[in-house]
Scaffold this motif. Structure first.
Motif, PDB file in Angstrom:
ATOM      1  N   LEU A 167       0.880  -1.181   0.021  1.00 22.38           N
ATOM      2  CA  LEU A 167       0.048   0.050   0.114  1.00 22.38           C
ATOM      3  C   LEU A 167       1.027   1.283  -0.171  1.00 22.38           C
ATOM      4  CD1 LEU A 167      -2.639   1.412   0.380  1.00 22.38           C
ATOM      5  CD2 LEU A 167      -2.511   1.171   2.625  1.00 22.38           C
ATOM      6  N   PHE A 168       1.840   1.385   0.887  1.00 26.86           N
ATOM      7  CA  PHE A 168       2.877   2.391   0.944  1.00 26.86           C
ATOM      8  C   PHE A 168       3.634   2.683  -0.166  1.00 26.86           C
ATOM      9  CE2 PHE A 168       1.579   2.507   5.489  1.00 26.86           C
ATOM     10  CZ  PHE A 168       1.177   4.068   5.414  1.00 26.86           C
ATOM     11  N   ALA A 169       4.092   1.439  -0.922  1.00 28.59           N
ATOM     12  CA  ALA A 169       4.718   1.604  -2.176  1.00 28.59           C
ATOM     13  C   ALA A 169       3.790   2.205  -3.343  1.00 28.59           C
ATOM     14  CB  ALA A 169       5.211   0.398  -2.677  1.00 28.59           C
ATOM     15  N   ARG A 170       2.745   1.690  -3.448  1.00 27.28           N
ATOM     16  CA  ARG A 170       1.744   2.031  -4.415  1.00 27.28           C
ATOM     17  C   ARG A 170       1.311   3.627  -4.236  1.00 27.28           C
ATOM     18  NH1 ARG A 170      -2.486  -2.409  -6.445  1.00 27.28           N
ATOM     19  NH2 ARG A 170      -3.657  -0.424  -6.717  1.00 27.28           N
ATOM     20  N   SER A 171       1.092   4.025  -2.862  1.00 19.96           N
ATOM     21  CA  SER A 171       0.692   5.281  -2.591  1.00 19.96           C
ATOM     22  C   SER A 171       1.727   6.183  -2.934  1.00 19.96           C
ATOM     23  CB  SER A 171       0.316   5.310  -1.079  1.00 19.96           C
ATOM     24  OG  SER A 171      -0.734   4.486  -0.933  1.00 19.96           O
ATOM     25  N   TYR A 172       2.919   5.842  -2.783  1.00 24.09           N
ATOM     26  CA  TYR A 172       4.343   6.736  -3.047  1.00 24.09           C
ATOM     27  C   TYR A 172       4.106   6.938  -4.426  1.00 24.09           C
ATOM     28  CZ  TYR A 172       8.827   8.180  -3.773  1.00 24.09           C
ATOM     29  OH  TYR A 172       9.978   9.067  -4.260  1.00 24.09           O
ATOM     30  N   GLY A 173       3.896   5.996  -5.208  1.00 26.49           N
ATOM     31  CA  GLY A 173       3.949   6.060  -6.906  1.00 26.49           C
ATOM     32  C   GLY A 173       2.645   7.068  -7.202  1.00 26.49           C
ATOM     33  N   ARG A 174       1.623   6.862  -6.547  1.00 29.46           N
ATOM     34  CA  ARG A 174       0.508   7.678  -7.036  1.00 29.46           C
ATOM     35  C   ARG A 174       0.617   9.082  -6.475  1.00 29.46           C
ATOM     36  NH1 ARG A 174      -4.760   6.720  -7.169  1.00 29.46           N
ATOM     37  NH2 ARG A 174      -5.134   8.892  -7.207  1.00 29.46           N
ATOM     38  N   ALA A 175       1.467   9.328  -5.254  1.00 30.29           N
ATOM     39  CA  ALA A 175       1.512  10.584  -4.794  1.00 30.29           C
ATOM     40  C   ALA A 175       2.700  11.462  -5.739  1.00 30.29           C
ATOM     41  CB  ALA A 175       2.273  10.460  -3.183  1.00 30.29           C
ATOM     42  N   ARG A 176       3.411  10.538  -6.155  1.00 27.29           N
ATOM     43  CA  ARG A 176       4.543  11.320  -7.068  1.00 27.29           C
ATOM     44  C   ARG A 176       3.704  11.660  -8.540  1.00 27.29           C
ATOM     45  NH1 ARG A 176       7.561   6.607  -9.595  1.00 27.29           N
ATOM     46  NH2 ARG A 176       5.695   6.627 -10.539  1.00 27.29           N
TER      47      ARG A 176
END
Lengths: 243, 239
Positions: free
Chosen positions: A185-194
């Motif tokens: 979740l955090f890895a994906r959220s990081y990508g989305r946030a970028r």
């Protein structure tokens, strides 16, 4: 997508929603100060404040039980400090910590549930809160949505591939599954946030989030701010005199 | 001779020390041109377009309207290039559609009434004015795409860069988008796998493979050469 409930609540159309954010921020500060500095007759004072907040939430047509439950999210944190006070031989202070924490959270929630965040930030900006803090708050808010969306995508994907509806029997297996999902979740959220940040930069973002809210402080706002600020002060004077 | 709006020379880039994503790309876009970018997934198309407004910066030279893409020019360059991202959900970040579409104009220094007028005009252009007060996350994927395009049109760019613009759009929506884009005067770069859409909109195409442009020419010829249609037998070699 099912989104953060507070966002939906804040877009309501009650008289409380219609107030200028500053007319709600000032009474909140008075409320928090009156509560934080209360010593005598705290249970009675807390009961009156609780009723005032319930009246405000009902008046704003916010689902009361759901709001009370959300404010209780602070209790686990407050309980740690309350337990320390209790164990050190001061149970009254422990109760006070729990009461004050819960009521403070409920008061803040009442403000946030009746004021869209962009309007709230605009109000804080007009009250000279440093822009840097406000930008951090807005980013935090936006990225909460990102994490929420990603969590919902993952939950649907897991359900579609037969993830158990009931919790797994083994707590160890449950913990491992949750830990793995959290990491993804955090890895994906990081990508989305970028991606969100890139989209903002591409449209000229320079560090200040613009808002379309024009603040207008009307006489009704002034009257509300005065009344709502006086209410907790009057309540405190009254319960302390009676007590 | 037409003025080059974008001129890229020998652009190279790798993500975080990994394999090269761009391996010496040279490209030119002239005023009023529309160019399709084809190529397999992972061939560097999106990485390439992210260099055009400085969201990524690699080795080589990228110039937009005569300005080198470097930190001191980014603000001016981002006024000239409107980038519509593949994932519209990431592009829409304000609480309402109208606020989102007005985000760019306000950042460009327009007053709030001017920005609102500009935003409403852009929403009308894409047929989304009725959704102005809605939250972006309540829109369908196709509506989100249109709102994202409106957000770019509202900034009044000289060049439109669209990354997979037809994703999530139904065939009538794709046709309507092609007609809408064809009527816009800006030069366009369209990253797409949608051949009918590219043929309708872009007279010229380039083909990316493994981080380089391996062919360019009239769109129909590039499609035929690489058998890039769904109903074509795959080419034995893409080179």
């Amino acid at each position: 997508m099912h989104h953060i409930v507070l966002e939906r609540w804040s877009r309501g159309a009650s008289a409380l929603h219609a107030r200028d954010p500053r007319a709600k921020i000032v009474p909140l500060l008075v409320f928090l100060t009156a509560l934080a500095t209360a010593r005598r007759a705290l249970p009675e004072f807390s009961a009156v404040l609780f009723l005032l907040l319930c009246a405000a939430l009902l008046g704003a047509r916010i689902p009361l039980l759901a709001a009370l439950a959300r404010a209780a999210l602070v209790l686990p944190f407050a309980a740690v400090f309350a337990a320390v006070c209790w164990l050190s031989g001061d149970p009254a202070r422990g109760v006070a910590v729990a009461l004050k924490s819960y009521l403070s959270a409920l008061a803040v929630l009442t403000l946030v549930a009746t004021t869209p965040l962009p309007a709230l930030l605009r109000g804080l900006e007009a009250m000279r809160v440093p822009l840097f803090l406000l930008t951090v708050a807005q980013f935090l808010y936006r990225y909460l949505f990102v994490i929420s969306e990603e969590a919902q995508h993952m939950s649907k994907a897991a359900a579609a591939r037969g993830a158990p509806v009931r919790p797994m029997a083994s707590s160890g297996a449950r913990f491992r599954a949750a830990a793995g999902a959290l990491a993804v979740l955090f890895a994906r959220s990081y990508g989305r946030a970028r991606d969100v940040h890139r989209a903002m930069l591409a449209r000229g973002f320079t560090g200040r989030l613009p808002t379309l809210y024009d603040l207008r402080f009307r006489p009704a706002d002034a009257a509300f701010a005065a009344l709502a600020s006086l209410a907790p002060l009057a309540a405190r004077l009254a319960v302390e005199r009676i007590g | 001779m037409k003025r080059p709006l974008i001129e890229v020379r020998d652009l190279r880039f790798r993500y975080g020390g990994g394999e090269a994503a761009l391996n010496g790309v040279s490209f030119r876009l002239d005023e009023g041109e529309s160019v399709a970018l084809f190529g397999p997934n992972g061939s560097g198309k999106t990485t390439f377009v992210l260099h055009l407004n400085g969201l990524l910066q690699g080795e080589g030279s990228v110039e937009v309207c005569g300005l080198p893409v470097e930190r001191r020019n980014l603000s001016a360059i981002r006024r000239k290039i409107g980038l519509v991202f593949q994932d519209s959900e990431s592009q829409l970040f304000m609480p309402t559609v109208l606020e989102d579409v007005a985000f760019g104009p306000i950042n460009r220094g327009l007053s709030r009434p001017e920005a609102l007028d500009r935003a409403m005009a852009a929403l009308r252009t894409v047929g989304m004015d009725a959704a102005a007060g809605r939250a972006p996350y309540h829109l369908s994927a196709g509506e989100q795409k249109k709102a994202a395009i409106a957000g770019i049109l509202a900034t009044g760019p000289e060049i439109l860069v669209l990354d997979e613009p037809t994703t999530f759009l139904d065939p009538p929506g794709q046709r309507a988008l092609a007609e809408l884009l064809a009527a816009l005067p800006q030069a366009k770069i369209v990253v797409t796998h949608n051949i009918p859409f590219a043929l309708a909109l872009c007279p010229r195409a380039v083909f990316f493979q493994e981080g380089v442009i391996v062919a360019e020419g009239p769109t129909a010829e590039v499609v035929a050469r690489f058998r890039w249609n769904f109903d074509s037998a795959p080419a034995k070699s893409l080179r």
